[in-house]
Design an enzyme around this catalytic site. Structure first.
Site, short mmCIF file in Angstrom:
data_model
loop_
_atom_site.label_atom_id
_atom_site.label_comp_id
_atom_site.label_asym_id
_atom_site.label_seq_id
_atom_site.Cartn_x
_atom_site.Cartn_y
_atom_site.Cartn_z
N ASN A 208 0.85 -1.20 0.00
CA ASN A 208 0.00 0.00 0.00
C ASN A 208 0.88 1.24 0.00
OD1 ASN A 208 0.56 0.71 2.90
ND2 ASN A 208 -0.45 -1.28 3.21
N ASP A 277 -4.65 -6.50 4.72
CA ASP A 277 -5.78 -7.32 5.16
C ASP A 277 -5.82 -8.66 4.43
OD1 ASP A 277 -6.78 -5.38 6.95
OD2 ASP A 277 -7.74 -4.33 5.29
N LYS A 287 9.03 -16.76 -11.14
CA LYS A 287 8.34 -15.60 -11.69
C LYS A 287 7.18 -16.05 -12.59
CE LYS A 287 8.97 -11.56 -14.66
NZ LYS A 287 9.92 -10.80 -15.50
N PHE A 321 -4.95 3.01 14.73
CA PHE A 321 -5.11 4.06 13.71
C PHE A 321 -6.07 3.54 12.65
CE2 PHE A 321 -1.82 6.35 15.67
CZ PHE A 321 -1.66 7.58 15.04
N LYS A 335 -14.56 0.20 14.86
CA LYS A 335 -13.31 -0.54 15.09
C LYS A 335 -12.89 -0.45 16.56
CE LYS A 335 -11.40 0.00 10.43
NZ LYS A 335 -10.30 0.57 9.60
N LYS A 339 -12.71 -4.13 18.38
CA LYS A 339 -11.39 -4.70 18.65
C LYS A 339 -10.89 -4.44 20.07
CE LYS A 339 -10.19 -4.47 13.76
NZ LYS A 339 -9.15 -4.17 12.74
#
Length: 400
Positions: A208, A277, A287, A321, A335, A339
């Protein structure tokens, strides 16, 4: 400040006159102040002025050794509880950032192991120059603490950022900082940051846009506040903050194992990393060759680190975060509850100045008691310090 042994370094700028008032106010608060002046500083203010205000000797020459049993600049560095560089010119900031020690002030500050507070003062264009900005970032990475200049009329006639902050404000910032240090001192703090990489084959991976800058700033601030910091980071180009135990990981699984290995002894865990995730269900050992047909990759869930920490939590204070693009506060609260976190820091990636890779952030801190504190666009290091103020209050409230 009472009883504190303070080194005040004065470099050559017109704002040196404010250092006189700073010396007087520190002395009035009961601090023992020893002043070091550069040759240029003496063009603006005479050493006798500081001597009269501090009732202590003033140091101006590396080779003026008053006591043959001691090396003056090393003795001064060892003596101080903290050091203040005010005003800090572009020249002195550049010297310290690049390890140049060619006068008594630079040699003393480079030998110091006490906290060093830097209060810049210069022309607005000098302050904004990329070289000066880079040098300040370098000093921050070394553990130096900055007291940003104010906006206003400058001696050169310009109006803008570059004025030495007022002595009262400098003292207030340092007092608050030193007070905060006492709360976090010795606490075991785990912070995660950066992205993870999930391999597909030997040359490709999923990741990301996280730069790791927010996690890095949190680790830097936590260390400066006295914590024993472990910074678990995915792949970034940022390096390791000074005084921090850094653990480098690549995948979500590696980050999971690293966090859990130290979780039992942690007092505070801040999970700022952007952990994948999902990961490819199959990792190829060769490859994957280009082909005409569409490529379909089956993905599987990675372990939810914060959810696991929430299940195992005993005494630890957990802060997560959440980077969101849609209904950020609503999703952050979900969240937080789901959690079993103590607090969550939510940022809306659609806002200018709050996205991945930025040097700034815009966040909202939400705790289990319903407190919501929105912070405006600030540097990520400033955001980090303000978040620690909020976490400190919450942790104190939770103490029996």
């Amino acid at each position: 400040m009472r009883g504190k042994k303070i080194l005040l370094g004065v470099s050559g700028g017109i704002a040196a006159y404010k250092a006189c008032a700073l010396t007087s106010k520190l002395t009035q608060k009961g601090a023992i102040v020893k002043v070091i002046m550069t040759e240029s500083a003496r063009e603006f203010v005479q050493p006798l002025t500081f001597q009269a205000l501090s009732r202590q000797p003033v140091y101006t020459d590396t080779f003026d050794e008053k006591d043959p049993k001691k090396i003056a600049h090393i003795d001064l560095a060892d003596w101080a509880d903290l050091a203040i560089l005010a005003p800090a010119t572009a020249n002195m900031i550049g010297k310290l950032a690049n390890g140049i020690a060619d006068d008594i002030l630079s040699t003393t500050l480079l030998a110091s192991r006490s906290p060093v507070y830097v209060a810049p003062a210069m022309n607005v264009h000098m302050y904004d120059h990329p070289a000066v900005q880079q040098n300040m970032k370098t000093l921050e990475s070394f553990g130096f603490k900055f007291i940003e200049p104010g906006d206003g009329y400058l001696a050169c006639g310009y109006v803008g950022k570059g004025r030495l902050e007022e002595p009262e404000t400098i003292i207030d910032v340092i007092e608050k900082q030193e007070t905060k240090t006492s709360f976090f001192k010795g606490k075991n703090i785990i912070i995660t940051g950066g992205p993870t990489r999930e391999a597909l084959d030997p040359v490709r991976f999923f990741t990301n846009h996280s730069s790791g800058k927010m996690g890095y700033a949190l680790a830097q601030a936590a260390q400066q506040l006295g914590g024993k910091v472990t910074f678990i980071s995915g792949p970034t180009s940022l390096g390791c903050p000074a005084g921090v135990n850094c653990v480098e990981v690549t995948s979500a699984e590696e980050m999971y194992e690293a966090v859990l290995s130290g979780f039992k002894d942690a007092d505070l865990v801040i999970k700022a990393a952007a952990v994948a995730d999902y990961r490819p269900k199959k990792v190829y050992d060769h490859k994957i060759k280009k082909q005409m047909a569409p490529l379909i990759i089956e993905m599987e869930r990675t372990k939810d680190i914060m959810a696991e920490l929430g299940k195992r939590k005993t005494h630890q204070f957990l802060v997560g975060f959440a980077a969101e693009t849609d209904k950020p506060i609503e999703h952050g609260k979900e969240k937080l509850k789901k959690k079993n976190m103590d607090a969550i820091v939510v940022n809306d990636l659609t806002k200018d100045g709050a996205g991945f890779g930025e040097d700034t952030n815009i966040v909202t801190y939400i705790n289990q008691k319903g407190l919501e504190v929105s912070l405006p666009r600030l540097s990520k290091l400033d955001i980090a310090y303000k978040l620690f103020e909020l976490m400190e209050q919450d942790m104190k409230d939770d103490q029996p």
